[in-house]
Scaffold this active site. Structure first.
Site, PDB file in Angstrom:
ATOM      1  CB  SER A   1     -51.381  41.909  87.024  1.00  0.00           C
ATOM      2  OG  SER A   1     -50.056  42.250  87.376  1.00  0.00           O
TER       3      SER A   1
ATOM      4  CE1 TYR B   1     -53.831  45.000  90.736  1.00  0.00           C
ATOM      5  CE2 TYR B   1     -51.530  44.344  90.617  1.00  0.00           C
ATOM      6  CZ  TYR B   1     -52.660  44.852  90.013  1.00  0.00           C
ATOM      7  OH  TYR B   1     -52.625  45.221  88.688  1.00  0.00           O
TER       8      TYR B   1
HETATM    9  N1  LIG Z   1     -50.151  49.790  84.362  1.00  0.00           N
HETATM   10  C1  LIG Z   1     -49.606  48.656  84.714  1.00  0.00           C
HETATM   11  O1  LIG Z   1     -48.370  48.547  84.802  1.00  0.00           O
HETATM   12  C2  LIG Z   1     -50.474  47.466  85.010  1.00  0.00           C
HETATM   13  C3  LIG Z   1     -49.833  46.259  85.253  1.00  0.00           C
HETATM   14  C4  LIG Z   1     -50.607  45.130  85.507  1.00  0.00           C
HETATM   15  C5  LIG Z   1     -51.991  45.221  85.521  1.00  0.00           C
HETATM   16  N2  LIG Z   1     -52.595  46.411  85.298  1.00  0.00           N
HETATM   17  C6  LIG Z   1     -54.061  46.445  85.332  1.00  0.00           C
HETATM   18  O2  LIG Z   1     -54.538  47.214  84.247  1.00  0.00           O
HETATM   19  C7  LIG Z   1     -55.831  47.717  84.569  1.00  0.00           C
HETATM   20  C8  LIG Z   1     -55.866  49.200  84.203  1.00  0.00           C
HETATM   21  O3  LIG Z   1     -54.957  49.899  85.016  1.00  0.00           O
HETATM   22  P1  LIG Z   1     -54.098  51.153  84.493  1.00  0.00           P
HETATM   23  O4  LIG Z   1     -52.697  50.757  84.470  1.00  0.00           O
HETATM   24  O5  LIG Z   1     -54.727  51.732  83.302  1.00  0.00           O
HETATM   25  O6  LIG Z   1     -54.269  52.128  85.756  1.00  0.00           O
HETATM   26  P2  LIG Z   1     -55.098  53.493  85.979  1.00  0.00           P
HETATM   27  O7  LIG Z   1     -54.614  54.521  85.036  1.00  0.00           O
HETATM   28  O8  LIG Z   1     -55.045  53.729  87.429  1.00  0.00           O
HETATM   29  O9  LIG Z   1     -56.576  53.100  85.532  1.00  0.00           O
HETATM   30  C9  LIG Z   1     -57.421  52.356  86.354  1.00  0.00           C
HETATM   31  C10 LIG Z   1     -58.833  52.494  85.842  1.00  0.00           C
HETATM   32  O10 LIG Z   1     -59.695  51.715  86.686  1.00  0.00           O
HETATM   33  C11 LIG Z   1     -60.779  52.534  87.083  1.00  0.00           C
HETATM   34  N3  LIG Z   1     -61.269  52.153  88.409  1.00  0.00           N
HETATM   35  C12 LIG Z   1     -60.575  52.093  89.568  1.00  0.00           C
HETATM   36  N4  LIG Z   1     -61.397  51.774  90.583  1.00  0.00           N
HETATM   37  C13 LIG Z   1     -62.634  51.633  90.059  1.00  0.00           C
HETATM   38  C14 LIG Z   1     -63.916  51.339  90.585  1.00  0.00           C
HETATM   39  N5  LIG Z   1     -64.108  51.133  91.903  1.00  0.00           N
HETATM   40  N6  LIG Z   1     -64.971  51.272  89.748  1.00  0.00           N
HETATM   41  C15 LIG Z   1     -64.809  51.511  88.428  1.00  0.00           C
HETATM   42  N7  LIG Z   1     -63.635  51.800  87.858  1.00  0.00           N
HETATM   43  C16 LIG Z   1     -62.556  51.870  88.666  1.00  0.00           C
HETATM   44  C17 LIG Z   1     -60.237  53.962  87.084  1.00  0.00           C
HETATM   45  O11 LIG Z   1     -61.272  54.906  86.851  1.00  0.00           O
HETATM   46  P3  LIG Z   1     -62.003  55.844  87.932  1.00  0.00           P
HETATM   47  O12 LIG Z   1     -60.987  56.322  88.901  1.00  0.00           O
HETATM   48  O13 LIG Z   1     -62.603  56.911  87.074  1.00  0.00           O
HETATM   49  O14 LIG Z   1     -63.050  54.975  88.555  1.00  0.00           O
HETATM   50  C18 LIG Z   1     -59.317  53.924  85.877  1.00  0.00           C
HETATM   51  O15 LIG Z   1     -60.058  54.198  84.691  1.00  0.00           O
HETATM   52  C19 LIG Z   1     -56.050  47.420  86.050  1.00  0.00           C
HETATM   53  O16 LIG Z   1     -56.883  46.303  86.183  1.00  0.00           O
HETATM   54  C20 LIG Z   1     -54.646  47.107  86.557  1.00  0.00           C
HETATM   55  O17 LIG Z   1     -54.665  46.228  87.661  1.00  0.00           O
HETATM   56  C21 LIG Z   1     -51.869  47.534  85.038  1.00  0.00           C
END
Ligand SMILES: NC(=O)c1ccc[n+]([C@@H]2O[C@H](COP(=O)([O-])OP(=O)(O)OC[C@H]3O[C@@H](n4cnc5c(N)ncnc54)[C@H](OP(=O)(O)O)[C@@H]3O)[C@@H](O)[C@H]2O)c1
Length: 261
Positions: free
Chosen positions: A138, A151
């Site tokens: 991130s 985080y």
């Molecule tokens: N969107 C943003 O603005 C943003 C910014 C910076 C970084 N990120 C990073 O991008 C990555 C993806 O996030 P996203 O934005 O796509 O959010 P999201 O839609 O909430 O997706 C998160 C994913 O992680 C999985 N997950 C959560 N806890 C888990 C666990 N204990 N074991 C296995 N899988 C798990 C969830 O699946 P299940 O619930 O099915 O397990 C889901 O598929 C993350 O690492 C997040 O920190 C996102």
């Protein structure tokens, strides 16, 4: 189809889901993982070449299970060329209002889950003459902001870990890519934990206005294909990395006043 295999964690929604569609479109064999098997099944069905998608449910928090999961994943196609550590959970709470259990949970999923999974797959990649480990951190892996203390700590830790790892395995034909998203329009804020460990349950304004996830996936795919070491993908928030690097005091003052949700 390409004779290439990518394993994507966190593929049930958001960035991981969009990556699954993109890699499938590019004719990769794709393994998709997360906890929610029903959601993964829906993602599989929506992939262009769904017959080349395999589902492997896993919980990154269950560290003891991850070595077996890595063995199972390897057997699905007989190899893995690219592991994308994308699964994770965010935070929306002040440090002083976040209980230790929640802080440790964030570290366990975002940092330890990613490390244990990567270490389980690496020896196999090395024995197979190479591979690529991609980790989604991130922008708060590069600087801290309000409401993200644990985080941000977990994501900073990933940078230290994977930078070190890169310098240890480059001569074994393993490349390490770190991807730092800015604000991307996903459910990340809905799923983020507040101080008592519950989900925030609401969508942040910054996410609504964030980059479309398909645009993000396209850029991330290009960064992976060109084996970039580190890449920032998002809107103007990515300039924070450079302001912090060259004008740290100014950046710190800006962050005090910044309205972060
Ligand atoms: N969107 C943003 O603005 C943003 C910014 C910076 C970084 N990120 C990073 O991008 C990555 C993806 O996030 P996203 O934005 O796509 O959010 P999201 O839609 O909430 O997706 C998160 C994913 O992680 C999985 N997950 C959560 N806890 C888990 C666990 N204990 N074991 C296995 N899988 C798990 C969830 O699946 P299940 O619930 O099915 O397990 C889901 O598929 C993350 O690492 C997040 O920190 C996102």
């Amino acid at each position: 189809m390409q004779n290439k295999v990518v394993w994507i964690t966190g593929a049930s929604s958001g960035i991981g889901e969009a990556l699954a569609y993109k890699f499938s479109k590019e004719k990769y064999n794709v393994i998709i993982s997360s906890r929610n098997e029903i959601a993964l099944q829906k993602v599989k069905e929506q992939c262009v070449f769904s017959e080349n998608i395999k589902i492997l449910p896993l919980d990154l928090e269950d560290l003891d299970s991850l070595n077996n999961k890595a063995n199972e994943a390897w057997e699905l196609f007989g190899k893995i060329d690219i592991l994308i550590n994308n699964g994770g959970i965010s935070q929306r709470s002040l440090a002083l209002e976040t209980n230790l259990e929640t802080e440790q949970r964030i570290m366990r999923i975002d940092f330890w889950g990613t490390v244990v999974l990567s270490k389980s797959i690496l020896p196999k990649m090395i024995a197979n003459n190479g591979g690529q480990i991609v980790t989604v951190t991130s922008l708060v892996g590069k600087f801290g902001t309000k409401f993200r203390s644990s985080y941000s700590a977990a994501k900073h830790a990933l940078h230290g870990y994977f930078d070190s790892l890169r310098s240890e395995v480059w001569d074994k034909n393993i490349s390490v890519t770190i991807v730092c998203p800015g604000f991307i329009n996903t459910n990340v804020s809905i799923n983020a934990l507040v101080g008592n460990g519950k989900n925030q349950g609401t969508m942040d304004d910054a996410q609504v206005k964030g980059m479309h996830v398909d645009v993000f996936a396209e850029k991330m795919y290009n960064a992976i294909s060109s084996k970039k070491e580190e890449v920032y993908i998002g809107g103007k928030e990515i300039y924070g990395v450079y302001i912090k690097r060259f004008f740290p005091r100014l950046f710190s003052k800006m962050m005090r006043k910044q309205k972060v949700t």
